[in-house]
Design a protein around this motif. Structure first.
Motif, PDB file in Angstrom:
ATOM      1  N   TYR A 204       0.837  -1.201   0.000  1.00 21.56           N
ATOM      2  CA  TYR A 204       0.000   0.000   0.000  1.00 21.56           C
ATOM      3  C   TYR A 204       0.873   1.254   0.000  1.00 21.56           C
ATOM      4  O   TYR A 204       1.930   1.300   0.634  1.00 21.56           O
ATOM      5  CB  TYR A 204      -0.906   0.025   1.230  1.00 21.56           C
ATOM      6  CG  TYR A 204      -2.057  -0.947   1.169  1.00 21.56           C
ATOM      7  CD1 TYR A 204      -3.079  -0.791   0.246  1.00 21.56           C
ATOM      8  CD2 TYR A 204      -2.132  -2.024   2.051  1.00 21.56           C
ATOM      9  CE1 TYR A 204      -4.144  -1.679   0.185  1.00 21.56           C
ATOM     10  CE2 TYR A 204      -3.193  -2.918   2.009  1.00 21.56           C
ATOM     11  CZ  TYR A 204      -4.199  -2.738   1.070  1.00 21.56           C
ATOM     12  OH  TYR A 204      -5.239  -3.618   1.020  1.00 21.56           O
ATOM     13  N   HIS A 205       0.396   2.289  -0.719  1.00 24.25           N
ATOM     14  CA  HIS A 205       1.100   3.574  -0.662  1.00 24.25           C
ATOM     15  C   HIS A 205       1.056   4.130   0.752  1.00 24.25           C
ATOM     16  O   HIS A 205       2.053   4.666   1.254  1.00 24.25           O
ATOM     17  CB  HIS A 205       0.428   4.606  -1.588  1.00 24.25           C
ATOM     18  CG  HIS A 205       0.482   4.245  -3.030  1.00 24.25           C
ATOM     19  ND1 HIS A 205       1.644   3.917  -3.667  1.00 24.25           N
ATOM     20  CD2 HIS A 205      -0.484   4.192  -3.974  1.00 24.25           C
ATOM     21  CE1 HIS A 205       1.390   3.664  -4.933  1.00 24.25           C
ATOM     22  NE2 HIS A 205       0.099   3.811  -5.145  1.00 24.25           N
ATOM     23  N   MET A 329      -7.609   8.819   1.437  1.00 25.19           N
ATOM     24  CA  MET A 329      -6.810   8.822   2.662  1.00 25.19           C
ATOM     25  C   MET A 329      -6.516  10.248   3.123  1.00 25.19           C
ATOM     26  O   MET A 329      -6.451  10.520   4.329  1.00 25.19           O
ATOM     27  CB  MET A 329      -5.528   8.032   2.449  1.00 25.19           C
ATOM     28  CG  MET A 329      -5.762   6.532   2.315  1.00 25.19           C
ATOM     29  SD  MET A 329      -4.247   5.557   2.210  1.00 25.19           S
ATOM     30  CE  MET A 329      -3.798   5.850   0.499  1.00 25.19           C
ATOM     31  N   GLU A 330      -6.343  11.165   2.190  1.00 31.57           N
ATOM     32  CA  GLU A 330      -6.119  12.558   2.564  1.00 31.57           C
ATOM     33  C   GLU A 330      -7.356  13.134   3.257  1.00 31.57           C
ATOM     34  O   GLU A 330      -7.237  13.895   4.229  1.00 31.57           O
ATOM     35  CB  GLU A 330      -5.750  13.372   1.324  1.00 31.57           C
ATOM     36  CG  GLU A 330      -4.374  13.005   0.779  1.00 31.57           C
ATOM     37  CD  GLU A 330      -4.056  13.657  -0.546  1.00 31.57           C
ATOM     38  OE1 GLU A 330      -4.868  14.505  -1.011  1.00 31.57           O
ATOM     39  OE2 GLU A 330      -3.002  13.334  -1.131  1.00 31.57           O
ATOM     40  N   ARG A 394      -3.493   3.557  11.963  1.00 26.90           N
ATOM     41  CA  ARG A 394      -3.161   2.209  12.415  1.00 26.90           C
ATOM     42  C   ARG A 394      -2.683   1.310  11.279  1.00 26.90           C
ATOM     43  O   ARG A 394      -1.694   0.574  11.439  1.00 26.90           O
ATOM     44  CB  ARG A 394      -4.406   1.594  13.078  1.00 26.90           C
ATOM     45  CG  ARG A 394      -4.172   0.201  13.666  1.00 26.90           C
ATOM     46  CD  ARG A 394      -5.439  -0.325  14.308  1.00 26.90           C
ATOM     47  NE  ARG A 394      -6.520  -0.529  13.322  1.00 26.90           N
ATOM     48  CZ  ARG A 394      -7.623   0.198  13.256  1.00 26.90           C
ATOM     49  NH1 ARG A 394      -7.818   1.208  14.095  1.00 26.90           N
ATOM     50  NH2 ARG A 394      -8.549  -0.066  12.341  1.00 26.90           N
ATOM     51  N   ASP A 395      -3.358   1.344  10.143  1.00 27.40           N
ATOM     52  CA  ASP A 395      -3.132   0.323   9.114  1.00 27.40           C
ATOM     53  C   ASP A 395      -2.600   0.844   7.781  1.00 27.40           C
ATOM     54  O   ASP A 395      -2.207   0.044   6.928  1.00 27.40           O
ATOM     55  CB  ASP A 395      -4.446  -0.427   8.831  1.00 27.40           C
ATOM     56  CG  ASP A 395      -4.996  -1.116  10.065  1.00 27.40           C
ATOM     57  OD1 ASP A 395      -4.192  -1.570  10.898  1.00 27.40           O
ATOM     58  OD2 ASP A 395      -6.232  -1.187  10.202  1.00 27.40           O
ATOM     59  N   PHE A 396      -2.591   2.168   7.569  1.00 25.67           N
ATOM     60  CA  PHE A 396      -2.208   2.687   6.263  1.00 25.67           C
ATOM     61  C   PHE A 396      -1.142   3.770   6.359  1.00 25.67           C
ATOM     62  O   PHE A 396      -1.124   4.711   5.568  1.00 25.67           O
ATOM     63  CB  PHE A 396      -3.445   3.188   5.507  1.00 25.67           C
ATOM     64  CG  PHE A 396      -4.301   2.071   4.989  1.00 25.67           C
ATOM     65  CD1 PHE A 396      -4.173   1.612   3.697  1.00 25.67           C
ATOM     66  CD2 PHE A 396      -5.235   1.450   5.816  1.00 25.67           C
ATOM     67  CE1 PHE A 396      -4.955   0.574   3.220  1.00 25.67           C
ATOM     68  CE2 PHE A 396      -6.025   0.412   5.358  1.00 25.67           C
ATOM     69  CZ  PHE A 396      -5.881  -0.034   4.050  1.00 25.67           C
ATOM     70  N   THR A 398       2.525   5.188   5.677  1.00 27.00           N
ATOM     71  CA  THR A 398       3.430   4.981   4.550  1.00 27.00           C
ATOM     72  C   THR A 398       4.705   4.231   4.933  1.00 27.00           C
ATOM     73  O   THR A 398       5.392   3.671   4.088  1.00 27.00           O
ATOM     74  CB  THR A 398       3.801   6.335   3.909  1.00 27.00           C
ATOM     75  OG1 THR A 398       4.485   6.092   2.685  1.00 27.00           O
ATOM     76  CG2 THR A 398       4.698   7.152   4.820  1.00 27.00           C
ATOM     77  N   GLU A 399       5.026   4.194   6.214  1.00 22.91           N
ATOM     78  CA  GLU A 399       6.316   3.661   6.642  1.00 22.91           C
ATOM     79  C   GLU A 399       6.522   2.199   6.264  1.00 22.91           C
ATOM     80  O   GLU A 399       7.601   1.799   5.821  1.00 22.91           O
ATOM     81  CB  GLU A 399       6.468   3.812   8.166  1.00 22.91           C
ATOM     82  CG  GLU A 399       6.608   5.248   8.624  1.00 22.91           C
ATOM     83  CD  GLU A 399       7.831   5.923   8.034  1.00 22.91           C
ATOM     84  OE1 GLU A 399       8.922   5.326   8.079  1.00 22.91           O
ATOM     85  OE2 GLU A 399       7.693   7.041   7.513  1.00 22.91           O
ATOM     86  N   GLY A 400       5.487   1.367   6.426  1.00 19.52           N
ATOM     87  CA  GLY A 400       5.639  -0.060   6.126  1.00 19.52           C
ATOM     88  C   GLY A 400       5.979  -0.306   4.673  1.00 19.52           C
ATOM     89  O   GLY A 400       6.874  -1.104   4.351  1.00 19.52           O
ATOM     90  N   GLY A 401       5.291   0.387   3.763  1.00 16.33           N
ATOM     91  CA  GLY A 401       5.564   0.210   2.349  1.00 16.33           C
ATOM     92  C   GLY A 401       6.943   0.700   1.963  1.00 16.33           C
ATOM     93  O   GLY A 401       7.651   0.066   1.164  1.00 16.33           O
ATOM     94  N   ILE A 402       7.378   1.818   2.526  1.00 17.03           N
ATOM     95  CA  ILE A 402       8.711   2.349   2.224  1.00 17.03           C
ATOM     96  C   ILE A 402       9.792   1.418   2.770  1.00 17.03           C
ATOM     97  O   ILE A 402      10.845   1.230   2.132  1.00 17.03           O
ATOM     98  CB  ILE A 402       8.865   3.768   2.797  1.00 17.03           C
ATOM     99  CG1 ILE A 402       7.886   4.719   2.107  1.00 17.03           C
ATOM    100  CG2 ILE A 402      10.293   4.265   2.635  1.00 17.03           C
ATOM    101  CD1 ILE A 402       8.079   4.830   0.600  1.00 17.03           C
TER     102      ILE A 402
END
Length: 423
Positions: A204-205, A329-330, A394-396, A398-402
């Protein structure tokens, strides 16, 4: 020229740069630069919009523009072609191009070959890897340039490129790419069915909340009863078929006469004039404002002042469709209640009755009903906006995807700092 043994730089290839509608790409480039990756940007097109998002101004990567139309820079194209003919990779490239042209006999295909000639010749030796956004035309340029130069390449697929590219083309490109990612489970399922196991992952972005102000502490409890203080409805998106704005105009026109509202749309697009005409014919032009393209600070300000965000995405006749639009999301980042369609990647973030209200795509009557109900219930809007904000945090993020992209890209340029995380 071919990459050197010390190649550490990554070329990020995009269709156009910068583009107001592609905040997710700018967000990713900026984050990867912040992680210390050495990047440069190659764009198939020059920008067409005057406004620029602040985060694009923070990106340090050098930008190189390929000739959008080959006749505009003939000398550059000829130099690239003569250079390419002498390369070891020219024969495999020619074989692949002939096979592609046989199935897609268009000038667009020839243009991508010419752009690849230019890119392959002009790539600095310290560029060791190519990463392309979009699996359709930009990936064709990258694939041809990679065949010519012997570089590796990877891709990020998004929406239109997944749903309008023929299966044979997606299959062959994914076979040659080292790996690919895409931003919705909906899109990932399509690509994974056409590729080797593990070749395509869902990433995810997300949204970098550090770029956004904290949401408003409270909003006025507008309920549409006061003609002097109408409910404020807003949408952000290009005026194209897949966004469903024709359905939205019908839905707004069908709202009850005792509900007082105003609607603002932000974005450019080919259908703007027809939407304005539709609003005029429906008798609601005095309540509807088409504001055109705006930079992100102006968009955020509009979201903070609004009561409802709406995006009625659907499948276009061409097959094009959304992924998970960043604008949703914004809107959630500002605790704004959301009405959208149960379509594409949207329900992966917004669940009906939990983080927003979802209706069937193309059903303007259901859309009108959802807008009417939420416009009259400020307490429910607050509840949905809060839930969407908490799910975003919680779930979206950006850190995880990066994290995933950084690890995988570092491995490809011979500078691993961590192992790729499972997806």
């Amino acid at each position: 020229m071919p990459p050197s043994p010390e190649s550490r730089r990554i070329a990020i290839v995009v269709k156009g740069y910068p583009r107001l509608s592609e905040t997710f790409i700018a967000q990713e480039i900026l984050a990867l630069e912040g992680r210390g990756l050495d990047l440069e940007i190659w764009s198939l097109r020059h920008p067409t919009e005057r406004a620029v998002h602040p985060m694009n101004r923070k990106i340090r990567a050098r930008v190189t523009y390929l000739p959008e139309y080959l006749y505009e820079e003939p000398l550059r194209v000829l130099k690239g072609a003569f250079w390419s003919i002498r390369q070891r990779g020219f024969r495999p490239l020619l074989k692949a191009f002939r096979r592609d042209l046989k199935r897609d006999f268009t000038m667009n295909r020839v243009r991508r070959l010419g752009q690849a000639f230019v890119m392959a010749r002009e790539l600095p030796a310290n560029v060791g890897h190519l990463h392309v956004h979009y699996l359709h035309t930009p990936a064709s340029v990258v694939r041809y340039a990679a065949l010519l130069t012997g570089r590796t390449w990877t891709f990020s697929a998004h929406a239109k490129d997944i749903w309008t590219t023929p299966d044979w083309e997606k299959r062959e490109k994914m076979q040659e790419a080292v790996w690919g990612v895409t931003c919705t489970a909906h899109g990932a399922g399509n690509l994974q069915a056409l590729s080797a196991p593990g070749r395509v992952s869902l990433v995810y972005h997300g949204l970098d909340l550090s770029r956004f102000p904290a949401p408003p502490e409270s909003r006025p409890a507008r309920d549409g009863a006061d003609p002097q203080d109408p409910v404020r409805i807003v949408s952000v998106g290009r005026a194209v078929a897949k966004k469903g704005y024709g359905d939205l105009i019908q839905a707004l026109a069908a709202l009850p006469g005792d509900l007082h509202w105003r609607f603002a749309h932000v974005g450019g697009g080919d259908l703007l004039n027809s939407l304005k005409a539709q609003a005029q014919q429906a008798g609601i032009a005095d309540k509807v404002a088409f504001l055109g393209a705006k930079a992100q600070p102006d968009i955020v300000a509009l979201l903070r002042e609004a009561d409802l965000f709406v995006l009625p995405s659907k499948k276009a006749a061409s097959g094009d469709r959304d992924g998970l639009p960043n604008v949703i999301m914004e809107a959630a980042s500002q605790k704004l209640a959301i009405v959208a369609t149960d379509f594409a990647g949207i329900p992966e973030f917004i669940r009906d009755g939990a983080e927003g209200a979802l209706v069937a795509p193309g059903d303007w009557e259901a859309l009108s009903n959802a807008l009417n109900l939420l416009a009259r219930e400020p307490a429910k809007r607050r509840m949905l906006g809060e839930a969407a904000y908490q799910r975003l945090r919680r779930d979206f993020s950006t850190e995880g995807g990066i994290d995933v992209l950084e690890a995988r890209l570092r491995t490809l340029v011979g500078n691993p700092s961590k192992q790729p995380e499972p997806v």
